[in-house]
Design a protein around this motif. Structure first.
Motif, PDB file in Angstrom:
ATOM      1  N   ALA A 223      -3.562   6.621  -3.405  1.00 33.97           N
ATOM      2  CA  ALA A 223      -3.764   5.706  -4.614  1.00 33.97           C
ATOM      3  C   ALA A 223      -2.355   5.396  -5.289  1.00 33.97           C
ATOM      4  CB  ALA A 223      -4.567   6.217  -5.416  1.00 33.97           C
ATOM      5  N   ASP A 224      -1.628   6.567  -5.254  1.00 36.45           N
ATOM      6  CA  ASP A 224      -0.060   6.270  -6.078  1.00 36.45           C
ATOM      7  C   ASP A 224       0.626   5.507  -5.149  1.00 36.45           C
ATOM      8  OD1 ASP A 224       1.335   6.542  -8.541  1.00 36.45           O
ATOM      9  OD2 ASP A 224       2.640   7.556  -7.196  1.00 36.45           O
ATOM     10  N   ALA A 225       0.499   5.886  -3.721  1.00 39.20           N
ATOM     11  CA  ALA A 225       1.507   4.934  -2.880  1.00 39.20           C
ATOM     12  C   ALA A 225       1.107   3.384  -2.825  1.00 39.20           C
ATOM     13  CB  ALA A 225       1.467   5.677  -1.642  1.00 39.20           C
ATOM     14  N   ALA A 226      -0.209   3.229  -3.017  1.00 34.39           N
ATOM     15  CA  ALA A 226      -0.664   1.708  -2.936  1.00 34.39           C
ATOM     16  C   ALA A 226      -0.114   1.231  -4.174  1.00 34.39           C
ATOM     17  CB  ALA A 226      -2.121   1.803  -2.801  1.00 34.39           C
ATOM     18  N   ARG A 227      -0.232   1.749  -5.514  1.00 32.81           N
ATOM     19  CA  ARG A 227       0.280   1.280  -6.678  1.00 32.81           C
ATOM     20  C   ARG A 227       1.820   1.034  -6.306  1.00 32.81           C
ATOM     21  NH1 ARG A 227       2.604   3.394 -11.019  1.00 32.81           N
ATOM     22  NH2 ARG A 227       2.451   5.572 -10.300  1.00 32.81           N
ATOM     23  N   ARG A 228       2.647   2.006  -5.831  1.00 29.95           N
ATOM     24  CA  ARG A 228       4.028   1.683  -6.091  1.00 29.95           C
ATOM     25  C   ARG A 228       4.369   0.790  -4.795  1.00 29.95           C
ATOM     26  NH1 ARG A 228       6.521   5.108  -9.184  1.00 29.95           N
ATOM     27  NH2 ARG A 228       5.147   6.974  -9.836  1.00 29.95           N
ATOM     28  N   CYS A 229       3.629   0.582  -3.865  1.00 32.44           N
ATOM     29  CA  CYS A 229       3.900  -0.178  -2.676  1.00 32.44           C
ATOM     30  C   CYS A 229       3.545  -1.808  -3.568  1.00 32.44           C
ATOM     31  CB  CYS A 229       2.760  -0.248  -1.565  1.00 32.44           C
ATOM     32  SG  CYS A 229       3.337  -1.383  -0.223  1.00 32.44           S
ATOM     33  N   ALA A 230       2.615  -1.943  -4.122  1.00 33.02           N
ATOM     34  CA  ALA A 230       2.521  -3.277  -4.850  1.00 33.02           C
ATOM     35  C   ALA A 230       3.582  -3.483  -5.952  1.00 33.02           C
ATOM     36  CB  ALA A 230       0.980  -3.150  -5.605  1.00 33.02           C
ATOM     37  N   GLU A 231       4.034  -2.483  -6.539  1.00 32.66           N
ATOM     38  CA  GLU A 231       5.307  -2.651  -7.380  1.00 32.66           C
ATOM     39  C   GLU A 231       6.525  -2.996  -6.585  1.00 32.66           C
ATOM     40  OE1 GLU A 231       4.060   0.356 -11.174  1.00 32.66           O
ATOM     41  OE2 GLU A 231       5.236   0.826  -9.312  1.00 32.66           O
ATOM     42  N   ARG A 232       6.919  -2.174  -5.530  1.00 33.92           N
ATOM     43  CA  ARG A 232       8.351  -2.157  -4.911  1.00 33.92           C
ATOM     44  C   ARG A 232       8.451  -2.939  -3.592  1.00 33.92           C
ATOM     45  NH1 ARG A 232       8.941   4.395  -5.355  1.00 33.92           N
ATOM     46  NH2 ARG A 232       9.180   4.523  -7.524  1.00 33.92           N
ATOM     47  N   ALA A 233       7.576  -3.210  -3.070  1.00 37.58           N
ATOM     48  CA  ALA A 233       7.520  -3.550  -1.676  1.00 37.58           C
ATOM     49  C   ALA A 233       8.287  -5.022  -1.635  1.00 37.58           C
ATOM     50  CB  ALA A 233       6.199  -3.778  -1.040  1.00 37.58           C
TER      51      ALA A 233
END
Length: 238
Positions: A114-124
């Motif tokens: 869940a946190d990886a998905a959030r950070r992917c949406a922020e940083r990718a």
């Protein structure tokens, strides 16, 4: 616990595995002393070098503390061991003696994802977002075969974690994938609802592509909690 003499093929591995299993099974309490090298060598009918090598590996896993010239003390694996213990068990087709371990690892997976998905949406980067969307479509095309869905699902989550740009998450993911962290076989049906939810995974990809961290995190959590909370997990509306 009685030990079994070692075969001559891999004596150090044999000693290591049996002493490890004895510790994990509670045959030796934390801070208790293991038999001496000489005693272990006699019990296993091996030389002391094999015993010493086995004890070195046990110390690396956080199961014992070896003192030069003193007794080898057992450590509490719940305080001192790490994920490498679970991976070592997996390599031997063994599991940790913990009834809740499947649930515990699925919960860890859900939190990380869940946190990886959030950070992917922020940083990718745009390229990483495109790779996630492509992986979603590859996953969608894999159905209805659960084995193919499972493989494609792993590929999708690898793209998400790469897009998150967190090396620690990537290493944890590799550990989860590499040996299921010694949780054994997840009961049939526990991940079915998650794996067949193509619409939910498409929403996840869309939220990441749109750069919506909160929605990506919520959708990922809904997908990854499905094997924990109920076989038929609720979907989150887009």
């Amino acid at each position: 616990m009685e030990f079994v003499p070692a075969s001559r093929s891999s004596v150090s591995d044999h000693v290591f595995a049996q002493v490890r299993d004895a510790i994990l099974a509670g045959a030796y309490a934390p801070e208790s002393a293991l038999p001496s090298e000489r005693e272990l060598a006699a019990v296993f009918e091996v030389n002391r070098h094999a015993v010493r090598e086995a004890l070195r590996r046990l110390q690396q896993l956080g199961l014992v503390r070896v003192a030069q010239g003193g007794a080898t003390r057992v450590l509490d694996w719940r305080r001192h061991a790490g994920l490498d213990l679970a991976m070592a068990l997996t390599a031997d087709a063994d599991v940790l003696p913990l009834a809740t371990l499947v649930r515990d690892m699925l919960e860890m997976r859900a939190c990380l994802g869940a946190d990886a998905a959030r950070r992917c949406a922020e940083r990718a980067t745009p390229e990483a977002r495109a790779a996630v969307l492509a992986a979603v479509e590859h996953y969608a095309a894999a159905g209805p075969d659960l084995d193919r869905l499972g493989e494609a699902n792993l590929a999708l989550w690898r793209e998400i974690i790469l897009g998150a740009g967190n090396v620690a998450y990537l290493l944890a993911f590799n550990s989860l994938v590499g040996g299921a962290l010694a949780v054994g076989r997840v009961p049939a049906g526990r991940r079915t609802a998650e794996l067949v939810d193509v619409a939910g995974h498409r929403r996840l990809g869309e939220h990441i592509a749109a750069g919506d961290p909160a929605a990506a995190e919520a959708q990922a959590r809904a997908l990854l909690n499905a094997p924990i909370t109920h076989p038929r997990e609720r979907q989150i509306d887009a």
